[in-house]
Design a protein around this motif. Sequence first.
Motif, PDB file in Angstrom:
ATOM      1  N   ARG A   4     -50.718 -23.039  85.075  1.00 32.03           N
ATOM      2  CA  ARG A   4     -50.613 -21.580  85.122  1.00 32.03           C
ATOM      3  C   ARG A   4     -49.306 -21.153  84.479  1.00 32.03           C
ATOM      4  NH1 ARG A   4     -47.479 -19.115  89.158  1.00 32.03           N
ATOM      5  NH2 ARG A   4     -46.483 -20.570  90.616  1.00 32.03           N
ATOM      6  N   TYR A   5     -49.235 -19.890  84.099  1.00 36.60           N
ATOM      7  CA  TYR A   5     -48.070 -19.356  83.398  1.00 36.60           C
ATOM      8  C   TYR A   5     -47.521 -18.179  84.202  1.00 36.60           C
ATOM      9  CZ  TYR A   5     -49.781 -22.084  79.440  1.00 36.60           C
ATOM     10  OH  TYR A   5     -50.202 -23.107  78.634  1.00 36.60           O
ATOM     11  N   PHE A   6     -46.207 -18.171  84.365  1.00 37.93           N
ATOM     12  CA  PHE A   6     -45.582 -17.071  85.111  1.00 37.93           C
ATOM     13  C   PHE A   6     -44.335 -16.599  84.379  1.00 37.93           C
ATOM     14  CE2 PHE A   6     -43.113 -14.902  88.322  1.00 37.93           C
ATOM     15  CZ  PHE A   6     -44.092 -14.175  88.993  1.00 37.93           C
ATOM     16  N   THR A   7     -44.165 -15.275  84.315  1.00 41.24           N
ATOM     17  CA  THR A   7     -43.084 -14.660  83.540  1.00 41.24           C
ATOM     18  C   THR A   7     -42.181 -13.816  84.420  1.00 41.24           C
ATOM     19  OG1 THR A   7     -44.519 -14.552  81.587  1.00 41.24           O
ATOM     20  CG2 THR A   7     -42.571 -13.131  81.596  1.00 41.24           C
ATOM     21  N   SER A   8     -40.879 -13.904  84.180  1.00 42.36           N
ATOM     22  CA  SER A   8     -39.895 -13.023  84.812  1.00 42.36           C
ATOM     23  C   SER A   8     -38.925 -12.519  83.763  1.00 42.36           C
ATOM     24  CB  SER A   8     -39.117 -13.751  85.913  1.00 42.36           C
ATOM     25  OG  SER A   8     -39.961 -14.090  86.997  1.00 42.36           O
ATOM     26  N   PRO A 143     -36.943 -19.090  92.136  1.00 42.71           N
ATOM     27  CA  PRO A 143     -37.991 -19.351  91.140  1.00 42.71           C
ATOM     28  C   PRO A 143     -37.378 -19.647  89.775  1.00 42.71           C
ATOM     29  CG  PRO A 143     -38.517 -17.411  92.454  1.00 42.71           C
ATOM     30  CD  PRO A 143     -37.112 -17.780  92.799  1.00 42.71           C
ATOM     31  N   PHE A 144     -37.960 -20.585  89.070  1.00 42.41           N
ATOM     32  CA  PHE A 144     -37.370 -21.056  87.811  1.00 42.41           C
ATOM     33  C   PHE A 144     -37.321 -19.947  86.755  1.00 42.41           C
ATOM     34  CE2 PHE A 144     -37.490 -23.403  83.749  1.00 42.41           C
ATOM     35  CZ  PHE A 144     -36.380 -24.205  83.919  1.00 42.41           C
ATOM     36  N   ALA A 145     -38.365 -19.115  86.676  1.00 39.70           N
ATOM     37  CA  ALA A 145     -38.421 -18.100  85.620  1.00 39.70           C
ATOM     38  C   ALA A 145     -37.302 -17.079  85.757  1.00 39.70           C
ATOM     39  CB  ALA A 145     -39.789 -17.404  85.635  1.00 39.70           C
ATOM     40  N   ILE A 146     -37.081 -16.547  86.950  1.00 39.15           N
ATOM     41  CA  ILE A 146     -36.039 -15.534  87.116  1.00 39.15           C
ATOM     42  C   ILE A 146     -34.654 -16.173  87.012  1.00 39.15           C
ATOM     43  CG2 ILE A 146     -35.990 -15.674  89.648  1.00 39.15           C
ATOM     44  CD1 ILE A 146     -35.518 -12.496  87.493  1.00 39.15           C
ATOM     45  N   ALA A 147     -34.512 -17.419  87.454  1.00 39.80           N
ATOM     46  CA  ALA A 147     -33.227 -18.114  87.311  1.00 39.80           C
ATOM     47  C   ALA A 147     -32.841 -18.236  85.839  1.00 39.80           C
ATOM     48  CB  ALA A 147     -33.289 -19.488  87.972  1.00 39.80           C
ATOM     49  N   MET A 148     -33.799 -18.613  84.991  1.00 43.09           N
ATOM     50  CA  MET A 148     -33.524 -18.736  83.566  1.00 43.09           C
ATOM     51  C   MET A 148     -33.273 -17.380  82.914  1.00 43.09           C
ATOM     52  SD  MET A 148     -33.417 -21.896  82.520  1.00 43.09           S
ATOM     53  CE  MET A 148     -32.475 -22.115  84.039  1.00 43.09           C
ATOM     54  N   ALA A 149     -34.055 -16.382  83.278  1.00 45.89           N
ATOM     55  CA  ALA A 149     -33.879 -15.044  82.698  1.00 45.89           C
ATOM     56  C   ALA A 149     -32.504 -14.481  83.026  1.00 45.89           C
ATOM     57  CB  ALA A 149     -34.980 -14.109  83.196  1.00 45.89           C
ATOM     58  N   HIS A 150     -32.056 -14.659  84.278  1.00 45.82           N
ATOM     59  CA  HIS A 150     -30.719 -14.185  84.658  1.00 45.82           C
ATOM     60  C   HIS A 150     -29.618 -14.913  83.889  1.00 45.82           C
ATOM     61  CE1 HIS A 150     -31.812 -11.341  87.625  1.00 45.82           C
ATOM     62  NE2 HIS A 150     -32.118 -12.169  88.593  1.00 45.82           N
ATOM     63  N   LYS A 151     -29.753 -16.215  83.748  1.00 46.43           N
ATOM     64  CA  LYS A 151     -28.711 -16.979  83.055  1.00 46.43           C
ATOM     65  C   LYS A 151     -28.641 -16.603  81.582  1.00 46.43           C
ATOM     66  CE  LYS A 151     -28.698 -20.811  86.315  1.00 46.43           C
ATOM     67  NZ  LYS A 151     -28.981 -22.232  86.595  1.00 46.43           N
ATOM     68  N   LEU A 152     -29.772 -16.326  80.975  1.00 48.98           N
ATOM     69  CA  LEU A 152     -29.771 -15.840  79.590  1.00 48.98           C
ATOM     70  C   LEU A 152     -29.081 -14.489  79.486  1.00 48.98           C
ATOM     71  CD1 LEU A 152     -33.398 -16.792  78.484  1.00 48.98           C
ATOM     72  CD2 LEU A 152     -31.280 -17.778  77.569  1.00 48.98           C
ATOM     73  N   GLY A 261     -38.030 -11.816  90.670  1.00 48.66           N
ATOM     74  CA  GLY A 261     -38.743 -11.806  89.398  1.00 48.66           C
ATOM     75  C   GLY A 261     -40.243 -11.689  89.524  1.00 48.66           C
ATOM     76  N   GLY A 262     -40.720 -11.200  90.668  1.00 47.37           N
ATOM     77  CA  GLY A 262     -42.150 -11.064  90.878  1.00 47.37           C
ATOM     78  C   GLY A 262     -42.801 -12.258  91.536  1.00 47.37           C
ATOM     79  N   SER A 263     -42.045 -13.313  91.793  1.00 47.21           N
ATOM     80  CA  SER A 263     -42.609 -14.505  92.433  1.00 47.21           C
ATOM     81  C   SER A 263     -42.887 -14.304  93.916  1.00 47.21           C
ATOM     82  CB  SER A 263     -41.657 -15.698  92.268  1.00 47.21           C
ATOM     83  OG  SER A 263     -41.593 -16.104  90.924  1.00 47.21           O
ATOM     84  N   ALA A 264     -42.241 -13.321  94.510  1.00 43.14           N
ATOM     85  CA  ALA A 264     -42.422 -13.040  95.930  1.00 43.14           C
ATOM     86  C   ALA A 264     -42.687 -11.551  96.104  1.00 43.14           C
ATOM     87  CB  ALA A 264     -41.184 -13.450  96.723  1.00 43.14           C
ATOM     88  N   ALA A 265     -43.144 -11.194  97.291  1.00 43.80           N
ATOM     89  CA  ALA A 265     -43.407  -9.786  97.585  1.00 43.80           C
ATOM     90  C   ALA A 265     -42.099  -9.005  97.647  1.00 43.80           C
ATOM     91  CB  ALA A 265     -44.157  -9.667  98.909  1.00 43.80           C
TER      92      ALA A 265
END
Length: 393
Positions: A4-8, A143-152, A261-265
Amino acid sequence: MKNRYFTSESVTEGHPDKVCDRISDNILNEILKQDPDARVACETCVNTGLVVLMGEITTTAKVHFEQIVRETIADIGYDKEEYGFSAQTAKILLSIDRQSADIAMGVDRALEVKEGTAEEELGAGDQGMMFGYATNETPELMPFAIAMAHKLARRLTTVRKEGIIPYLRPDGKTQVTVIYDEENRPVGIDAVVVSAQHDPEVEIDMLRRDIREHVIDVIIPRDMVNEETKYFINPTGRFVIGGPAGDSGLTGRKIIVDSYGGSAAHGGGAFSGKDCTKVDRSASYFARYMAKNIVAAGLADRCEIQLSYAIGVAEPMSVEVNTFGTGKPLTKDIHEIIREHFDMRPSAIIKKLQLRRPIYEDVSAYGHFGRDDLNLPWEATDATETLKGYLKN
Protein backbone atom coordinates in the motif's frame (compact mmCIF):
# COMPACT_ATOMS: atom_id res chain seq x y z
CA MET A 1 -2.34 -8.29 0.54
CA LYS A 2 -0.44 -6.06 -1.89
CA ASN A 3 1.79 -3.18 -0.97
CA ARG A 4 0.00 0.00 0.00
CA TYR A 5 1.04 3.61 -0.51
CA PHE A 6 0.65 6.42 2.01
CA THR A 7 1.48 10.11 1.61
CA SER A 8 2.14 12.92 4.09
CA GLU A 9 3.15 16.54 3.59
CA SER A 10 4.90 19.28 5.51
CA VAL A 11 5.51 22.99 4.98
CA THR A 12 8.27 25.41 5.96
CA GLU A 13 7.99 28.19 8.52
CA GLY A 14 7.61 30.63 5.62
CA HIS A 15 4.34 29.08 4.45
CA PRO A 16 1.55 31.63 5.10
CA ASP A 17 -0.31 29.40 7.55
CA LYS A 18 2.91 28.68 9.43
CA VAL A 19 3.77 32.37 9.59
CA CYS A 20 0.50 32.72 11.49
CA ASP A 21 1.19 29.77 13.79
CA ARG A 22 4.63 31.18 14.60
CA ILE A 23 3.28 34.65 15.40
CA SER A 24 0.51 33.23 17.60
CA ASP A 25 2.92 31.00 19.53
CA ASN A 26 5.43 33.81 19.95
CA ILE A 27 2.69 35.98 21.45
CA LEU A 28 1.85 33.10 23.80
CA ASN A 29 5.52 32.62 24.72
CA GLU A 30 5.99 36.29 25.59
CA ILE A 31 2.89 36.29 27.78
CA LEU A 32 3.96 33.11 29.62
CA LYS A 33 7.36 34.63 30.38
CA GLN A 34 5.58 37.27 32.45
CA ASP A 35 2.36 35.54 33.48
CA PRO A 36 2.37 31.71 33.51
CA ASP A 37 -1.31 31.60 34.52
CA ALA A 38 -2.51 33.70 31.59
CA ARG A 39 -5.43 32.59 29.43
CA VAL A 40 -4.51 32.93 25.78
CA ALA A 41 -6.36 32.18 22.57
CA CYS A 42 -4.47 34.13 19.93
CA GLU A 43 -5.06 33.74 16.21
CA THR A 44 -3.32 35.45 13.30
CA CYS A 45 -4.35 36.09 9.72
CA VAL A 46 -1.95 37.31 7.03
CA ASN A 47 -2.20 38.45 3.44
CA THR A 48 -0.17 40.67 1.12
CA GLY A 49 1.28 43.39 3.37
CA LEU A 50 -1.22 42.73 6.18
CA VAL A 51 -1.28 41.01 9.58
CA VAL A 52 -4.44 40.74 11.66
CA LEU A 53 -3.97 39.63 15.28
CA MET A 54 -7.16 38.58 17.04
CA GLY A 55 -8.37 36.58 19.99
CA GLU A 56 -9.15 36.51 23.69
CA ILE A 57 -6.32 37.10 26.15
CA THR A 58 -6.58 37.56 29.92
CA THR A 59 -3.21 38.42 31.44
CA THR A 60 -1.23 40.79 33.62
CA ALA A 61 1.62 40.74 31.09
CA LYS A 62 2.59 43.87 29.20
CA VAL A 63 2.95 42.76 25.61
CA HIS A 64 4.26 44.78 22.68
CA PHE A 65 2.22 42.94 20.09
CA GLU A 66 3.46 44.85 17.05
CA GLN A 67 7.10 44.40 17.99
CA ILE A 68 6.67 40.63 18.42
CA VAL A 69 4.88 40.36 15.07
CA ARG A 70 7.60 42.24 13.20
CA GLU A 71 10.45 40.37 14.89
CA THR A 72 8.82 37.04 14.08
CA ILE A 73 8.31 37.92 10.42
CA ALA A 74 11.92 39.07 10.12
CA ASP A 75 13.27 35.94 11.80
CA ILE A 76 11.35 33.75 9.35
CA GLY A 77 13.03 35.62 6.51
CA TYR A 78 10.47 38.06 5.14
CA ASP A 79 12.74 41.08 5.39
CA LYS A 80 12.63 42.46 1.85
CA GLU A 81 9.87 44.54 0.31
CA GLU A 82 10.26 42.67 -2.98
CA TYR A 83 8.76 39.59 -1.29
CA GLY A 84 5.40 41.38 -1.12
CA PHE A 85 5.33 40.85 2.63
CA SER A 86 7.99 42.21 4.96
CA ALA A 87 8.61 42.84 8.62
CA GLN A 88 9.35 46.50 8.01
CA THR A 89 6.24 47.53 6.09
CA ALA A 90 3.42 45.10 6.91
CA LYS A 91 0.32 46.77 8.30
CA ILE A 92 -0.70 45.27 11.64
CA LEU A 93 -4.27 45.31 12.96
CA LEU A 94 -5.14 44.22 16.52
CA SER A 95 -8.48 42.91 17.77
CA ILE A 96 -7.83 41.48 21.25
CA ASP A 97 -10.40 41.00 24.02
CA ARG A 98 -10.48 39.17 27.37
CA GLN A 99 -11.55 35.56 27.82
CA SER A 100 -15.31 35.19 28.24
CA ALA A 101 -16.34 35.16 31.91
CA ASP A 102 -18.73 32.30 31.09
CA ILE A 103 -15.79 30.16 29.97
CA ALA A 104 -13.46 31.33 32.74
CA MET A 105 -15.78 30.27 35.57
CA GLY A 106 -15.80 26.69 34.25
CA VAL A 107 -12.04 26.56 33.80
CA ASP A 108 -11.18 28.20 37.14
CA ARG A 109 -13.26 25.74 39.19
CA ALA A 110 -14.19 22.39 37.75
CA LEU A 111 -17.63 20.88 38.09
CA GLU A 112 -16.15 18.34 40.48
CA VAL A 113 -15.15 21.18 42.84
CA LYS A 114 -18.60 22.73 42.71
CA GLU A 115 -20.18 19.37 43.51
CA GLY A 116 -17.79 18.82 46.41
CA THR A 117 -16.25 15.67 44.91
CA ALA A 118 -12.79 17.22 44.37
CA GLU A 119 -10.55 19.84 45.83
CA GLU A 120 -9.42 22.90 43.89
CA GLU A 121 -9.23 21.76 40.27
CA LEU A 122 -9.18 23.25 36.78
CA GLY A 123 -11.95 22.30 34.42
CA ALA A 124 -11.29 21.57 30.75
CA GLY A 125 -11.23 24.75 28.68
CA ASP A 126 -13.57 23.33 26.05
CA GLN A 127 -15.41 20.24 24.95
CA GLY A 128 -14.05 18.00 22.21
CA MET A 129 -11.94 14.97 21.43
CA MET A 130 -8.18 14.72 21.10
CA PHE A 131 -5.94 11.99 19.71
CA GLY A 132 -2.42 10.81 20.38
CA TYR A 133 -0.51 8.28 18.28
CA ALA A 134 2.76 6.41 18.16
CA THR A 135 4.21 3.72 15.91
CA ASN A 136 7.52 1.87 15.98
CA GLU A 137 8.28 2.44 12.30
CA THR A 138 10.80 5.23 13.11
CA PRO A 139 13.20 5.82 16.04
CA GLU A 140 11.10 8.81 17.15
CA LEU A 141 8.01 6.55 17.07
CA MET A 142 6.31 8.55 14.34
CA PRO A 143 4.86 7.53 10.97
CA PHE A 144 7.64 7.34 8.40
CA ALA A 145 5.96 9.59 5.79
CA ILE A 146 5.41 12.60 8.05
CA ALA A 147 8.84 12.14 9.67
CA MET A 148 10.50 12.38 6.25
CA ALA A 149 8.32 15.28 5.08
CA HIS A 150 9.17 17.29 8.21
CA LYS A 151 12.89 16.64 7.88
CA LEU A 152 12.83 17.75 4.25
CA ALA A 153 11.00 20.95 5.20
CA ARG A 154 13.43 21.70 8.01
CA ARG A 155 16.34 21.07 5.63
CA LEU A 156 14.84 23.52 3.12
CA THR A 157 14.94 26.20 5.80
CA THR A 158 18.45 25.25 6.91
CA VAL A 159 19.99 25.49 3.42
CA ARG A 160 18.28 28.86 2.94
CA LYS A 161 19.31 30.42 6.24
CA GLU A 162 22.86 29.02 6.12
CA GLY A 163 23.37 30.23 2.55
CA ILE A 164 23.92 26.76 1.12
CA ILE A 165 21.22 27.57 -1.46
CA PRO A 166 21.25 31.37 -1.12
CA TYR A 167 18.56 32.14 -3.72
CA LEU A 168 15.75 30.37 -1.84
CA ARG A 169 12.94 32.32 -0.23
CA PRO A 170 11.03 31.36 2.95
CA ASP A 171 7.99 29.53 1.55
CA GLY A 172 8.15 25.84 0.73
CA LYS A 173 6.32 22.53 0.80
CA THR A 174 7.38 18.89 0.90
CA GLN A 175 5.56 15.60 0.37
CA VAL A 176 6.61 11.96 0.65
CA THR A 177 4.79 8.82 -0.55
CA VAL A 178 5.87 5.71 1.34
CA ILE A 179 5.45 2.09 0.26
CA TYR A 180 4.28 -0.30 2.99
CA ASP A 181 4.48 -4.09 2.71
CA GLU A 182 1.79 -6.58 3.67
CA GLU A 183 2.96 -6.47 7.29
CA ASN A 184 2.54 -2.68 7.39
CA ARG A 185 6.27 -1.97 7.38
CA PRO A 186 7.73 0.92 5.35
CA VAL A 187 9.88 -0.68 2.68
CA GLY A 188 10.50 2.10 0.19
CA ILE A 189 9.69 5.58 -1.05
CA ASP A 190 7.61 5.87 -4.19
CA ALA A 191 7.73 9.66 -4.65
CA VAL A 192 9.24 12.83 -3.19
CA VAL A 193 7.81 16.27 -3.88
CA VAL A 194 9.62 19.51 -2.97
CA SER A 195 8.40 22.97 -3.92
CA ALA A 196 10.72 25.78 -2.87
CA GLN A 197 10.17 29.52 -3.28
CA HIS A 198 13.08 31.20 -5.07
CA ASP A 199 14.44 34.43 -6.51
CA PRO A 200 13.13 35.28 -10.00
CA GLU A 201 16.42 35.01 -11.90
CA VAL A 202 17.17 31.40 -10.88
CA GLU A 203 17.26 28.77 -13.62
CA ILE A 204 14.97 25.85 -12.88
CA ASP A 205 17.57 23.24 -13.82
CA MET A 206 20.03 24.63 -11.28
CA LEU A 207 17.36 24.80 -8.58
CA ARG A 208 16.39 21.18 -9.19
CA ARG A 209 20.01 20.04 -9.02
CA ASP A 210 20.62 21.98 -5.81
CA ILE A 211 17.46 20.76 -4.10
CA ARG A 212 18.24 17.18 -5.03
CA GLU A 213 21.86 17.39 -3.84
CA HIS A 214 21.52 19.56 -0.71
CA VAL A 215 18.03 18.64 0.52
CA ILE A 216 16.62 15.36 -0.74
CA ASP A 217 19.81 13.27 -0.90
CA VAL A 218 20.86 14.54 2.55
CA ILE A 219 17.58 13.52 4.21
CA ILE A 220 16.07 10.53 2.42
CA PRO A 221 17.68 7.18 3.42
CA ARG A 222 19.40 5.62 0.42
CA ASP A 223 18.08 2.16 1.20
CA MET A 224 14.51 3.46 0.83
CA VAL A 225 14.89 4.66 -2.79
CA ASN A 226 15.73 3.00 -6.08
CA GLU A 227 15.63 3.70 -9.81
CA GLU A 228 11.82 3.71 -9.74
CA THR A 229 11.52 6.42 -7.08
CA LYS A 230 10.02 9.58 -8.56
CA TYR A 231 11.19 13.11 -7.77
CA PHE A 232 9.12 16.23 -8.39
CA ILE A 233 11.06 19.42 -7.65
CA ASN A 234 9.16 22.65 -8.31
CA PRO A 235 6.98 20.79 -10.82
CA THR A 236 5.30 23.99 -12.12
CA GLY A 237 8.74 25.32 -13.07
CA ARG A 238 8.45 28.61 -11.17
CA PHE A 239 7.71 29.56 -7.54
CA VAL A 240 8.68 33.20 -7.05
CA ILE A 241 5.49 34.62 -5.56
CA GLY A 242 4.92 32.88 -2.25
CA GLY A 243 4.27 33.34 1.43
CA PRO A 244 1.48 35.74 2.42
CA ALA A 245 1.87 37.56 -0.92
CA GLY A 246 0.91 34.37 -2.74
CA ASP A 247 -1.85 33.15 -0.46
CA SER A 248 -3.60 34.19 2.73
CA GLY A 249 -2.62 32.43 5.95
CA LEU A 250 -4.44 31.57 9.15
CA THR A 251 -3.45 30.08 12.51
CA GLY A 252 -4.45 26.45 12.92
CA ARG A 253 -5.01 25.55 9.29
CA LYS A 254 -2.28 22.89 9.12
CA ILE A 255 -3.53 20.51 11.81
CA ILE A 256 -2.59 17.35 9.91
CA VAL A 257 0.91 18.67 9.25
CA ASP A 258 1.14 19.53 12.96
CA SER A 259 0.19 16.02 14.10
CA TYR A 260 0.64 12.68 12.32
CA GLY A 261 0.37 13.43 8.61
CA GLY A 262 -2.99 11.71 8.32
CA SER A 263 -1.79 8.38 9.71
CA ALA A 264 -3.94 8.79 12.81
CA ALA A 265 -7.27 10.38 13.63
CA HIS A 266 -7.54 14.06 14.55
CA GLY A 267 -10.11 15.75 16.75
CA GLY A 268 -10.08 18.93 14.67
CA GLY A 269 -8.67 21.34 17.26
CA ALA A 270 -5.60 23.42 16.46
CA PHE A 271 -2.64 23.88 18.81
CA SER A 272 -0.85 27.17 18.19
CA GLY A 273 -1.72 30.31 20.12
CA LYS A 274 -3.54 28.42 22.90
CA ASP A 275 -2.51 28.24 26.53
CA CYS A 276 -2.44 24.89 28.30
CA THR A 277 -5.93 25.08 29.82
CA LYS A 278 -7.18 24.50 26.27
CA VAL A 279 -7.36 20.71 26.03
CA ASP A 280 -7.13 20.94 22.24
CA ARG A 281 -3.45 21.48 22.92
CA SER A 282 -2.60 20.00 26.32
CA ALA A 283 -4.67 16.80 26.03
CA SER A 284 -3.33 16.16 22.52
CA TYR A 285 0.18 16.42 23.92
CA PHE A 286 -0.68 14.07 26.77
CA ALA A 287 -2.35 11.56 24.49
CA ARG A 288 0.86 11.47 22.45
CA TYR A 289 2.86 11.02 25.67
CA MET A 290 0.75 8.02 26.70
CA ALA A 291 0.74 6.42 23.25
CA LYS A 292 4.49 6.89 22.86
CA ASN A 293 5.23 5.28 26.21
CA ILE A 294 2.98 2.33 25.40
CA VAL A 295 4.84 1.70 22.14
CA ALA A 296 8.27 2.39 23.65
CA ALA A 297 7.52 -0.13 26.41
CA GLY A 298 6.64 -2.79 23.83
CA LEU A 299 2.97 -3.10 24.79
CA ALA A 300 2.03 -2.50 21.13
CA ASP A 301 3.66 -1.72 17.79
CA ARG A 302 1.08 0.99 17.08
CA CYS A 303 -1.16 2.85 19.50
CA GLU A 304 -3.82 5.52 19.08
CA ILE A 305 -5.49 7.07 22.13
CA GLN A 306 -8.62 9.20 22.06
CA LEU A 307 -9.55 11.47 24.97
CA SER A 308 -12.74 13.50 25.20
CA TYR A 309 -13.69 16.32 27.56
CA ALA A 310 -16.62 18.51 28.56
CA ILE A 311 -16.04 22.19 29.22
CA GLY A 312 -15.64 22.91 32.91
CA VAL A 313 -15.19 19.23 33.85
CA ALA A 314 -11.81 17.87 34.94
CA GLU A 315 -12.12 14.14 34.33
CA PRO A 316 -12.22 13.04 30.69
CA MET A 317 -15.57 11.87 29.38
CA SER A 318 -13.98 8.87 27.69
CA VAL A 319 -10.64 7.17 27.06
CA GLU A 320 -10.34 4.86 24.08
CA VAL A 321 -7.26 2.88 23.01
CA ASN A 322 -6.65 1.24 19.64
CA THR A 323 -3.56 -0.88 19.02
CA PHE A 324 -4.67 -2.02 15.52
CA GLY A 325 -4.14 -5.67 16.34
CA THR A 326 -0.51 -5.11 17.37
CA GLY A 327 -1.04 -5.28 21.13
CA LYS A 328 1.08 -7.76 23.08
CA PRO A 329 -0.26 -10.16 25.75
CA LEU A 330 -0.71 -8.18 28.97
CA THR A 331 -1.45 -9.03 32.57
CA LYS A 332 -4.22 -6.39 32.60
CA ASP A 333 -6.51 -4.71 30.11
CA ILE A 334 -4.69 -1.79 28.49
CA HIS A 335 -7.52 0.60 29.42
CA GLU A 336 -7.03 -0.30 33.09
CA ILE A 337 -3.29 0.18 32.79
CA ILE A 338 -3.74 3.67 31.36
CA ARG A 339 -6.26 4.66 34.03
CA GLU A 340 -3.92 3.43 36.77
CA HIS A 341 -0.77 5.19 35.60
CA PHE A 342 -1.84 8.38 33.82
CA ASP A 343 -3.81 11.25 35.35
CA MET A 344 -5.70 12.88 32.50
CA ARG A 345 -7.20 15.85 34.34
CA PRO A 346 -6.08 19.23 32.91
CA SER A 347 -4.32 20.28 36.14
CA ALA A 348 -2.39 17.01 36.26
CA ILE A 349 -1.44 17.21 32.59
CA ILE A 350 -0.19 20.78 32.98
CA LYS A 351 1.89 19.82 36.02
CA LYS A 352 3.29 16.62 34.53
CA LEU A 353 4.33 18.21 31.23
CA GLN A 354 5.23 21.62 32.74
CA LEU A 355 3.15 23.42 30.14
CA ARG A 356 3.08 26.89 31.71
CA ARG A 357 6.48 27.65 30.17
CA PRO A 358 7.39 29.55 26.97
CA ILE A 359 8.27 26.43 24.96
CA TYR A 360 5.96 26.78 21.98
CA GLU A 361 7.76 28.79 19.28
CA ASP A 362 9.88 25.85 18.14
CA VAL A 363 6.89 23.55 17.56
CA SER A 364 4.95 26.10 15.49
CA ALA A 365 6.56 24.56 12.38
CA TYR A 366 7.90 21.10 11.45
CA GLY A 367 5.51 19.25 13.76
CA HIS A 368 4.58 19.14 17.42
CA PHE A 369 5.47 15.44 17.78
CA GLY A 370 8.52 13.29 17.14
CA ARG A 371 10.87 16.26 17.39
CA ASP A 372 14.22 14.66 18.12
CA ASP A 373 15.82 18.11 17.77
CA LEU A 374 13.95 19.44 20.83
CA ASN A 375 13.59 18.37 24.45
CA LEU A 376 9.80 18.29 24.62
CA PRO A 377 8.17 16.90 27.79
CA TRP A 378 5.43 15.04 25.90
CA GLU A 379 8.11 13.16 23.95
CA ALA A 380 9.64 11.69 27.12
CA THR A 381 9.50 7.91 27.63
CA ASP A 382 9.88 7.95 31.40
CA ALA A 383 6.91 5.62 32.00
CA THR A 384 8.25 2.72 29.93
CA GLU A 385 9.90 0.75 32.72
CA THR A 386 6.68 0.72 34.75
CA LEU A 387 4.60 -0.25 31.72
CA LYS A 388 6.94 -3.10 30.80
CA GLY A 389 5.88 -4.76 34.03
CA TYR A 390 2.48 -5.51 32.52
CA LEU A 391 3.89 -7.65 29.71
CA LYS A 392 3.22 -11.35 30.11
CA ASN A 393 6.32 -13.52 30.16
